[in-house]
Design a protein around this motif. Sequence first.
Motif, PDB file in Angstrom:
ATOM      1  N   LEU A 175       0.836  -1.215   0.000  1.00  0.00           N
ATOM      2  CA  LEU A 175       0.000   0.000   0.000  1.00  0.00           C
ATOM      3  C   LEU A 175       0.866   1.259   0.000  1.00  0.00           C
ATOM      4  CD1 LEU A 175      -2.997  -0.787   2.397  1.00  0.00           C
ATOM      5  CD2 LEU A 175      -2.692  -1.343  -0.013  1.00  0.00           C
ATOM      6  N   SER A 176       1.979   1.216   0.745  1.00  0.00           N
ATOM      7  CA  SER A 176       2.823   2.429   0.782  1.00  0.00           C
ATOM      8  C   SER A 176       3.411   2.702  -0.601  1.00  0.00           C
ATOM      9  CB  SER A 176       3.901   2.320   1.864  1.00  0.00           C
ATOM     10  OG  SER A 176       4.913   1.440   1.462  1.00  0.00           O
ATOM     11  N   VAL A 177       3.735   1.654  -1.348  1.00  0.00           N
ATOM     12  CA  VAL A 177       4.274   1.870  -2.704  1.00  0.00           C
ATOM     13  C   VAL A 177       3.166   2.370  -3.640  1.00  0.00           C
ATOM     14  CG1 VAL A 177       5.374   0.771  -4.697  1.00  0.00           C
ATOM     15  CG2 VAL A 177       6.143   0.214  -2.387  1.00  0.00           C
ATOM     16  N   LEU A 178       1.959   1.840  -3.480  1.00  0.00           N
ATOM     17  CA  LEU A 178       0.849   2.334  -4.310  1.00  0.00           C
ATOM     18  C   LEU A 178       0.608   3.825  -4.063  1.00  0.00           C
ATOM     19  CD1 LEU A 178      -1.652  -0.676  -4.079  1.00  0.00           C
ATOM     20  CD2 LEU A 178      -0.391   0.091  -6.107  1.00  0.00           C
ATOM     21  N   ARG A 179       0.707   4.243  -2.800  1.00  0.00           N
ATOM     22  CA  ARG A 179       0.524   5.677  -2.496  1.00  0.00           C
ATOM     23  C   ARG A 179       1.611   6.499  -3.177  1.00  0.00           C
ATOM     24  NH1 ARG A 179      -0.356   3.637   2.826  1.00  0.00           N
ATOM     25  NH2 ARG A 179      -2.601   3.412   3.144  1.00  0.00           N
ATOM     26  N   ARG A 180       2.816   5.969  -3.151  1.00  0.00           N
ATOM     27  CA  ARG A 180       3.937   6.674  -3.798  1.00  0.00           C
ATOM     28  C   ARG A 180       3.684   6.799  -5.305  1.00  0.00           C
ATOM     29  NH1 ARG A 180       9.715   5.765  -4.420  1.00  0.00           N
ATOM     30  NH2 ARG A 180      10.353   7.697  -5.437  1.00  0.00           N
ATOM     31  N   LEU A 181       3.225   5.720  -5.924  1.00  0.00           N
ATOM     32  CA  LEU A 181       2.939   5.762  -7.365  1.00  0.00           C
ATOM     33  C   LEU A 181       1.815   6.766  -7.643  1.00  0.00           C
ATOM     34  CD1 LEU A 181       3.229   1.930  -8.117  1.00  0.00           C
ATOM     35  CD2 LEU A 181       4.727   3.714  -9.038  1.00  0.00           C
ATOM     36  N   ASN A 182       0.790   6.768  -6.800  1.00  0.00           N
ATOM     37  CA  ASN A 182      -0.297   7.753  -6.938  1.00  0.00           C
ATOM     38  C   ASN A 182       0.252   9.180  -6.838  1.00  0.00           C
ATOM     39  OD1 ASN A 182      -3.074   6.010  -5.235  1.00  0.00           O
ATOM     40  ND2 ASN A 182      -2.308   5.868  -7.314  1.00  0.00           N
TER      41      ASN A 182
ATOM     42  N   ALA B 113     -10.641   3.935   0.473  1.00  0.00           N
ATOM     43  CA  ALA B 113     -10.717   4.243   1.905  1.00  0.00           C
ATOM     44  C   ALA B 113      -9.314   4.397   2.509  1.00  0.00           C
ATOM     45  CB  ALA B 113     -11.487   3.141   2.626  1.00  0.00           C
ATOM     46  N   ARG B 114      -8.326   3.866   1.812  1.00  0.00           N
ATOM     47  CA  ARG B 114      -6.949   3.993   2.277  1.00  0.00           C
ATOM     48  C   ARG B 114      -6.165   5.006   1.437  1.00  0.00           C
ATOM     49  NH1 ARG B 114      -4.513  -0.260   5.061  1.00  0.00           N
ATOM     50  NH2 ARG B 114      -5.963  -1.659   6.056  1.00  0.00           N
ATOM     51  N   GLY B 115      -6.911   5.782   0.651  1.00  0.00           N
ATOM     52  CA  GLY B 115      -6.287   6.874  -0.104  1.00  0.00           C
ATOM     53  C   GLY B 115      -5.570   6.432  -1.366  1.00  0.00           C
ATOM     54  N   ILE B 116      -6.004   5.297  -1.957  1.00  0.00           N
ATOM     55  CA  ILE B 116      -5.305   4.760  -3.136  1.00  0.00           C
ATOM     56  C   ILE B 116      -6.272   4.648  -4.312  1.00  0.00           C
ATOM     57  CG2 ILE B 116      -4.190   2.665  -4.072  1.00  0.00           C
ATOM     58  CD1 ILE B 116      -3.153   2.261  -1.122  1.00  0.00           C
ATOM     59  N   VAL B 117      -5.792   5.063  -5.507  1.00  0.00           N
ATOM     60  CA  VAL B 117      -6.583   4.905  -6.730  1.00  0.00           C
ATOM     61  C   VAL B 117      -5.784   4.088  -7.747  1.00  0.00           C
ATOM     62  CG1 VAL B 117      -7.954   6.996  -6.440  1.00  0.00           C
ATOM     63  CG2 VAL B 117      -5.740   7.131  -7.627  1.00  0.00           C
TER      64      VAL B 117
END
Length: 311
Positions: free
Chosen positions: A151-158, A199-203
């Motif tokens: 999830l932290s990497v997905l947020r970074r990519l976002n 809900a966790r801020g990821i798209v």
Amino acid sequence: MRSFDDTVREALGGPLTAADVAILQLNIGYVCNLRCKHCHLSAGPDRGERMSLEVMDEALRAVSRYGIRTVDITGGAPELNPYLRHLVAGARAAGSHVIVRTNLTVLLEPAMADLPEFYRDQGVEVVASLPHVVGASVDRVRGGGTFEKSLSVLRRLNSLGYGKEGTGLVLNLVYNPPGAILPGPQRELEDRYRRELAARGIVFDGLFAFANMALGRFREFLVRSRGLESYLAQVRRAFNAATLEGLMCRHLVSVRWDGTLFDCDFNQVPGLPVDEACPRHITAFDPGRLARRRIVTDEHCFVCTAGAGTS
Ligand code: SF4
């Protein structure tokens, strides 16, 4: 019991053949930072197979010479091949669309600190494996803590624009069922991912639901749990002729780390290269002949044609 080949002949009136070579898929090594239980390649930190610079350059020559539209880079964790950036930049310079498949967690390794920015600058499409949206389920398959790391990497990519409208930076996710079952309806899964990740801020852009291939580490699990026969019976029962048209083997050629050509990444595991009537190494790549080839199939192919299909 009827073979996959016979099943296809009955549905199509002939054997499974390629439609074109729109995609060159490069498996640049079986080394991975994880050791996922569903991995059909049994990839892991102990694997030593890596595509050399020489083989990569042969592949890039083929991409450029024949105007291959899409280069799909996979592994293992492709990020652990030291020549990944060379390959991406070369394929982009040749005008190809580039896809890199990632397990996400590898991007937290110190040597990868600027890799997401490199992907952004090169316009790479990222296809990220996130087997589930329930953390415990992901950690059981991939190892403790991997869900939150992913999830932290997905947020970074976002944060770089991936998965966001109007940026052109595509972020697709991959779901795998948590065991010897077939994926549920694609739309429902995608809606659930979208809701729970939002809900966790990821798209993200889209979700691919892939059934677990009965090869490698997943096959070992099935054998250990005495579930192989029932899994194979399940995928046979779910055979869907409508999936045949879109099978990935009909539209791509898969290049193993050593340059050998396969109909798909799955066929690398039992060691089934492309039909012997075709050139079998990247040094002799010939899309004219490969686009008319007969696809080499075996019982594992039933996984690709089960339900809504897998490839
Ligand atoms: S396993 Fe490979 S060859 Fe078999 S149907 Fe799937 S994509 Fe095609």
